[in-house]
Write an enzyme that holds these catalytic residues in place. Structure first.
Site, PDB file in Angstrom:
ATOM      1  N   HIS A 218       0.823  -1.201   0.000  1.00 16.15           N
ATOM      2  CA  HIS A 218       0.000   0.000   0.000  1.00 16.15           C
ATOM      3  C   HIS A 218       0.861   1.257   0.000  1.00 16.15           C
ATOM      4  O   HIS A 218       0.509   2.269  -0.622  1.00 16.15           O
ATOM      5  CB  HIS A 218      -1.052   0.047   1.113  1.00 16.15           C
ATOM      6  CG  HIS A 218      -2.119   1.040   0.737  1.00 16.15           C
ATOM      7  ND1 HIS A 218      -3.130   0.743  -0.133  1.00 16.15           N
ATOM      8  CD2 HIS A 218      -2.266   2.351   1.024  1.00 16.15           C
ATOM      9  CE1 HIS A 218      -3.865   1.818  -0.348  1.00 16.15           C
ATOM     10  NE2 HIS A 218      -3.364   2.810   0.339  1.00 16.15           N
ATOM     11  N   ARG A 436      -9.007 -10.270 -12.449  1.00 17.33           N
ATOM     12  CA  ARG A 436      -7.943 -11.225 -12.810  1.00 17.33           C
ATOM     13  C   ARG A 436      -8.491 -12.535 -13.344  1.00 17.33           C
ATOM     14  O   ARG A 436      -8.062 -13.618 -12.935  1.00 17.33           O
ATOM     15  CB  ARG A 436      -7.078 -11.515 -11.585  1.00 17.33           C
ATOM     16  CG  ARG A 436      -6.347 -10.288 -11.088  1.00 17.33           C
ATOM     17  CD  ARG A 436      -5.517 -10.584  -9.888  1.00 17.33           C
ATOM     18  NE  ARG A 436      -4.404  -9.658  -9.819  1.00 17.33           N
ATOM     19  CZ  ARG A 436      -3.581  -9.564  -8.800  1.00 17.33           C
ATOM     20  NH1 ARG A 436      -3.732 -10.317  -7.753  1.00 17.33           N
ATOM     21  NH2 ARG A 436      -2.587  -8.716  -8.821  1.00 17.33           N
TER      22      ARG A 436
HETATM   23 FE1  HAS Z   1      -6.295   2.112  -3.199  1.00 17.91          FE
HETATM   24  C1  HAS Z   1      -6.638  -1.316  -3.455  1.00 17.91           C
HETATM   25  C2  HAS Z   1      -7.979   2.067  -0.228  1.00 17.91           C
HETATM   26  C3  HAS Z   1      -5.665   5.486  -2.775  1.00 17.91           C
HETATM   27  C4  HAS Z   1      -4.070   2.022  -5.820  1.00 17.91           C
HETATM   28  N1  HAS Z   1      -5.540   0.653  -4.417  1.00 17.91           N
HETATM   29  C5  HAS Z   1      -5.822  -0.693  -4.386  1.00 17.91           C
HETATM   30  C6  HAS Z   1      -5.115  -1.362  -5.432  1.00 17.91           C
HETATM   31  C7  HAS Z   1      -4.359  -0.420  -6.077  1.00 17.91           C
HETATM   32  C8  HAS Z   1      -4.629   0.841  -5.436  1.00 17.91           C
HETATM   33  C9  HAS Z   1      -3.403  -0.649  -7.225  1.00 17.91           C
HETATM   34  O1  HAS Z   1      -8.793   0.001   1.868  1.00 17.91           O
HETATM   35  C10 HAS Z   1      -5.220  -2.842  -5.785  1.00 17.91           C
HETATM   36  C11 HAS Z   1      -4.152  -3.666  -5.158  1.00 17.91           C
HETATM   37  C12 HAS Z   1      -4.285  -5.098  -5.616  1.00 17.91           C
HETATM   38  O2  HAS Z   1      -3.799  -5.412  -6.709  1.00 17.91           O
HETATM   39  O3  HAS Z   1      -4.923  -5.881  -4.901  1.00 17.91           O
HETATM   40  N2  HAS Z   1      -6.794   3.511  -1.799  1.00 17.91           N
HETATM   41  C13 HAS Z   1      -7.509   3.299  -0.679  1.00 17.91           C
HETATM   42  C14 HAS Z   1      -7.697   4.554   0.046  1.00 17.91           C
HETATM   43  C15 HAS Z   1      -7.045   5.509  -0.687  1.00 17.91           C
HETATM   44  C16 HAS Z   1      -6.461   4.847  -1.833  1.00 17.91           C
HETATM   45  C17 HAS Z   1      -8.437   4.779   1.317  1.00 17.91           C
HETATM   46  N3  HAS Z   1      -5.126   3.481  -4.124  1.00 17.91           N
HETATM   47  C18 HAS Z   1      -4.996   4.807  -3.781  1.00 17.91           C
HETATM   48  C19 HAS Z   1      -4.030   5.449  -4.632  1.00 17.91           C
HETATM   49  C20 HAS Z   1      -3.565   4.471  -5.496  1.00 17.91           C
HETATM   50  C21 HAS Z   1      -4.265   3.249  -5.160  1.00 17.91           C
HETATM   51  C22 HAS Z   1      -3.618   6.887  -4.526  1.00 17.91           C
HETATM   52  C23 HAS Z   1      -2.566   4.533  -6.571  1.00 17.91           C
HETATM   53  C24 HAS Z   1      -1.839   5.566  -6.866  1.00 17.91           C
HETATM   54  N4  HAS Z   1      -7.165   0.657  -2.087  1.00 17.91           N
HETATM   55  C25 HAS Z   1      -7.750   0.847  -0.866  1.00 17.91           C
HETATM   56  C26 HAS Z   1      -8.114  -0.457  -0.302  1.00 17.91           C
HETATM   57  C27 HAS Z   1      -7.725  -1.428  -1.218  1.00 17.91           C
HETATM   58  C28 HAS Z   1      -7.133  -0.692  -2.328  1.00 17.91           C
HETATM   59  C29 HAS Z   1      -8.768  -0.736   0.985  1.00 17.91           C
HETATM   60  C30 HAS Z   1      -7.842  -2.944  -1.060  1.00 17.91           C
HETATM   61  C31 HAS Z   1      -9.139  -3.441  -1.507  1.00 17.91           C
HETATM   62  C32 HAS Z   1      -9.189  -4.953  -1.579  1.00 17.91           C
HETATM   63  O4  HAS Z   1     -10.195  -5.499  -1.097  1.00 17.91           O
HETATM   64  O5  HAS Z   1      -8.302  -5.613  -2.120  1.00 17.91           O
HETATM   65  C33 HAS Z   1      -6.920   6.987  -0.295  1.00 17.91           C
HETATM   66  O6  HAS Z   1      -5.572   7.398  -0.282  1.00 17.91           O
HETATM   67  C34 HAS Z   1      -7.715   7.864  -1.215  1.00 17.91           C
HETATM   68  C35 HAS Z   1      -7.778   9.310  -0.709  1.00 17.91           C
HETATM   69  C36 HAS Z   1      -8.150  10.217  -1.812  1.00 17.91           C
HETATM   70  C37 HAS Z   1      -9.043  11.209  -1.759  1.00 17.91           C
HETATM   71  C38 HAS Z   1      -9.330  12.023  -2.995  1.00 17.91           C
HETATM   72  C39 HAS Z   1      -8.890  13.453  -2.882  1.00 17.91           C
HETATM   73  C40 HAS Z   1      -9.160  14.168  -4.163  1.00 17.91           C
HETATM   74  C41 HAS Z   1      -8.291  15.011  -4.798  1.00 17.91           C
HETATM   75  C42 HAS Z   1      -8.704  15.641  -6.105  1.00 17.91           C
HETATM   76  C43 HAS Z   1      -9.283  17.043  -5.905  1.00 17.91           C
HETATM   77  C44 HAS Z   1      -9.663  17.638  -7.209  1.00 17.91           C
HETATM   78  C45 HAS Z   1      -9.538  18.948  -7.526  1.00 17.91           C
HETATM   79  C46 HAS Z   1      -9.894  19.390  -8.916  1.00 17.91           C
HETATM   80  C47 HAS Z   1      -8.979  19.967  -6.607  1.00 17.91           C
HETATM   81  C48 HAS Z   1      -9.795  11.483  -0.536  1.00 17.91           C
HETATM   82  C49 HAS Z   1      -6.960  15.375  -4.246  1.00 17.91           C
HETATM   83  C50 HAS Z   1     -10.973  20.434  -8.934  1.00 17.91           C
HETATM   84  C51 HAS Z   1     -10.988  21.088 -10.253  1.00 17.91           C
HETATM   85  C52 HAS Z   1     -12.022  21.243 -11.055  1.00 17.91           C
HETATM   86  C53 HAS Z   1     -11.893  21.886 -12.349  1.00 17.91           C
HETATM   87  C54 HAS Z   1     -13.338  20.743 -10.669  1.00 17.91           C
END
Ligand code: HAS
Length: 561
Positions: A218, A436
């Site tokens: 992670h 997968r």
């Molecule tokens: Fe994840 C599984 C939970 C972030 C990648 N994740 C994966 C797997 C990958 C992956 C590859 O809790 C699969 C692994 C495998 O092969 O089995 N993930 C999370 C959580 C976050 C999260 C809580 N993941 C990522 C990121 C990744 C990534 C980043 C890659 C870079 N993930 C999980 C969990 C699993 C999981 C479980 C396991 C599930 C299972 O059962 O196997 C957090 O870090 C996410 C927080 C993000 C936010 C979003 C903030 C939004 C932003 C954009 C703002 C936009 C603006 C634009 C300002 C709260 C910053 C506005 C402009 C306009 C013009 C409108």
């Protein structure tokens, strides 16, 4: 800033080798959607087997491309802000290790001797060269940290009361996370997997291997993400025509990643029976903690973009969104970064669904998961990497962008593709579609007893998104390599966009030093992982023999028949 020829060559190689390999990575991405939609109802195509292709896809795109880029971008960032090039001998040694490792692992995968997917979970077993290659790639990527740490210490001695530039802080934090988390996977590879693959041991402890993998796995996703975050904080506000709303918010977010990126690996093991509910609950809570720096980022960057839009003359509450330079061909990095952010809104929200123990039971191991991670790693991460690779190559070589209008369209095309693709996958996941799995062999083959007509629309949608992504990916490869054939007609220099801060915030020493954060990081890690490893030690059953991904019978029994 002018840099030496050797440094430039190093960066160009670190950018272009993985981009060349990406052709293979992207091709296998498209093939995945074709197999899964039931267009092909066979185990292999063009002599490449389904799981072999899936392994190539995951390893090239998610491990090789991201690691080479993080190192190249780190070198550029450190040199630019510290006004000094890293030690070349260390930098070239690091590159050689990574390149040799990649060749070894690529050979094993292409020869069909390492169809173990990018997570290389035992009891799937790979050729020793695959594990050796992975180990070399990792060790090679450790070396720059020592190189940069030395540069930083020297800089700090001369500038004790100057705030460490945010990009430098981000680079160092990212590689500290990387160093710590890869210690576990290095142990897994060198102590458990390599001896087993060499035939020195006959069975392997699957639960221990998985737990060590996820200690790394992670944090790996934040190692992918942080270069993009560095771009969001230090470049995007400037590219938008504004200022960074709060530099301090960026520092807080980066240090929180240092604390929470690693001790959350068990959220990938909610369904593993050897780990008890208490440990799962605790690491689940920490997983919500790791979302906090991303929420901080969302608000800080949105405020920075709003400021930029208002400076450009917008009116009303949301008018600023329409004023941003979405299609400016000379300012194309804006397009890559904003598209990444838009995808990350959905990638982040689905991550929070995954993190919930109860909801995870619904989506674990279904196609929901690739839906989630294509909006993260194939969202802000991939778009940041490809946009920045083009930018760094073009500015450092002094060559103009090839097909600038196409270049600025690529991120939008990619984003549309990912949104369609991930919708198909997540919708399918909620209907129970497994990840997968070569669905064309059974569930998506109308002649099979297992045929699932309700998965036809979902996999077709994913296929459509996959085709659009493939076109965008190939256009990027043409634009990137096309620049190499253009004449040098501008100053060749290392020049990164630098955002000014909106507020003149005072330097707070706590957010400009590593020691207290490193100590807290180690403490949280111990609290999170000692019980997890005790569980593994106590509850793990007998070791397992080797299997292949397409047969439920151990390899040894198949071979003895
Ligand atoms: Fe994840 C599984 C939970 C972030 C990648 N994740 C994966 C797997 C990958 C992956 C590859 O809790 C699969 C692994 C495998 O092969 O089995 N993930 C999370 C959580 C976050 C999260 C809580 N993941 C990522 C990121 C990744 C990534 C980043 C890659 C870079 N993930 C999980 C969990 C699993 C999981 C479980 C396991 C599930 C299972 O059962 O196997 C957090 O870090 C996410 C927080 C993000 C936010 C979003 C903030 C939004 C932003 C954009 C703002 C936009 C603006 C634009 C300002 C709260 C910053 C506005 C402009 C306009 C013009 C409108």
């Amino acid at each position: 800033m002018q840099v030496s020829k050797s440094f430039k060559t190093l960066i160009f190689l670190e950018l272009s080798i993985p981009v060349a390999l990406l052709t293979l990575g992207i091709y296998h991405g498209l093939m995945q959607t074709i197999f899964r939609a039931g267009v092909l109802q066979q185990a292999a195509f063009a002599k490449l087997e389904y799981y072999q292709g899936l392994t190539l896809h995951g390893v090239i795109n998610a491990v090789v491309l991201t690691t080479f880029f993080a190192v190249a971008f780190g070198h550029a960032t450190m040199a630019f802000y510290m006004k000094k090039e890293p030690n070349k001998m260390i930098a070239w040694t690091s590159f050689s290790f990574m390149a040799i490792g990649t060749v070894l692992a690529a050979w094993a995968m292409l020869a069909g001797k390492a169809s173990v997917l990018y997570t290389f979970y035992p009891p799937l077993k790979a050729h020793p060269f695959f594990y050796l290659g992975a180990a070399l790639l990792i060790v090679g990527s450790w070396l720059p940290l020592f190189n940069w740490a030395r540069m930083y210490v020297q800089w700090k001695r001369g500038n004790p009361t100057t705030k460490t530039p945010l990009a430098v802080l981000g680079t160092l934090i990212n590689f500290i996370i990387w160093f710590v988390c890869t210690l576990a996977v290095a142990y897994e590879v060198l102590v458990l997997l390599l001896p087993w693959s060499l035939g020195w041991t006959t069975t392997v402890n699957v639960t221990l291997a998985r737990t060590l993998f996820w200690f790394f796995g992670h944090a790996l996703v934040y190692f992918w993400l942080l270069p993009a975050y560095i771009m969001f904080y230090t470049m995007l506000p400037k590219l938008a025509g504004g200022k960074l709303y709060s530099d301090l918010a960026g520092r807080v977010a980066l240090f929180l990643f240092l604390l929470f990126s690693i001790p959350v690996g068990v959220h990938h093991q909610y369904s593993d029976p050897s780990i008890t509910q208490g440990v799962k609950f605790f690491q689940g809570m920490l997983t919500f903690g790791v979302a906090i720096p991303s929420f901080i980022t969302a608000f800080t960057i949105a405020a920075s973009l709003e400021y930029a839009g208002r400076k450009r003359g917008s009116k009303g509450w949301f008018g600023w969104m329409a004023r941003l330079p979405y299609l400016d061909t000379r300012n194309y990095m804006f397009a890559y970064l904003i598209c990444g952010l838009i995808l990350f809104v959905f990638g982040g929200l689905t991550g929070i669904v995954n993190a919930s123990y109860q909801l995870n039971n619904v989506i674990h191991n279904t196609s929901w998961l690739p839906g989630h991670f294509h909006m993260t790693v194939a969202g802000p991460v991939f778009l940041g990497i490809i946009g920045m690779s083009t930018y760094m190559y073009s500015t450092m070589s002094g060559r103009k962008i090839f097909m600038p209008k196409v270049n600025v369209i690529i991120p939008y095309l990619w984003t549309i593709g990912v949104l369609i693709f991930s919708t198909g996958l997540m919708w399918g996941g909620l209907l129970g579609e497994p990840r997968r799995t070569n669905l064309g062999m059974t569930y998506l083959n109308p002649k099979s007893e297992l045929f699932r007509p309700d998965w036809v629309p979902t996999t077709t949608l994913a296929l459509l998104g996959g085709i659009i992504m493939f076109i965008a990916g190939m256009l990027f490869i043409v634009v990137f390599f096309g620049a190499m054939f253009r004449k040098k007609n501008q100053v060749a220099e290392l020049n990164l966009p630098v955002s000014e801060a909106y507020h003149d915030e005072k330097r707070i020493p706590l957010f400009d030093q590593f020691k207290p954060w490193l100590v807290t990081m180690v403490l949280i890690l111990l609290i999170a992982y000692i019980p997890a490893l005790m569980n593994v030690n106590k509850n793990t059953g007998p070791n397992a023999p080797a299997f292949t991904p397409d047969n439920p019978v151990p390899v040894q029994i198949i071979n003895n028949k």
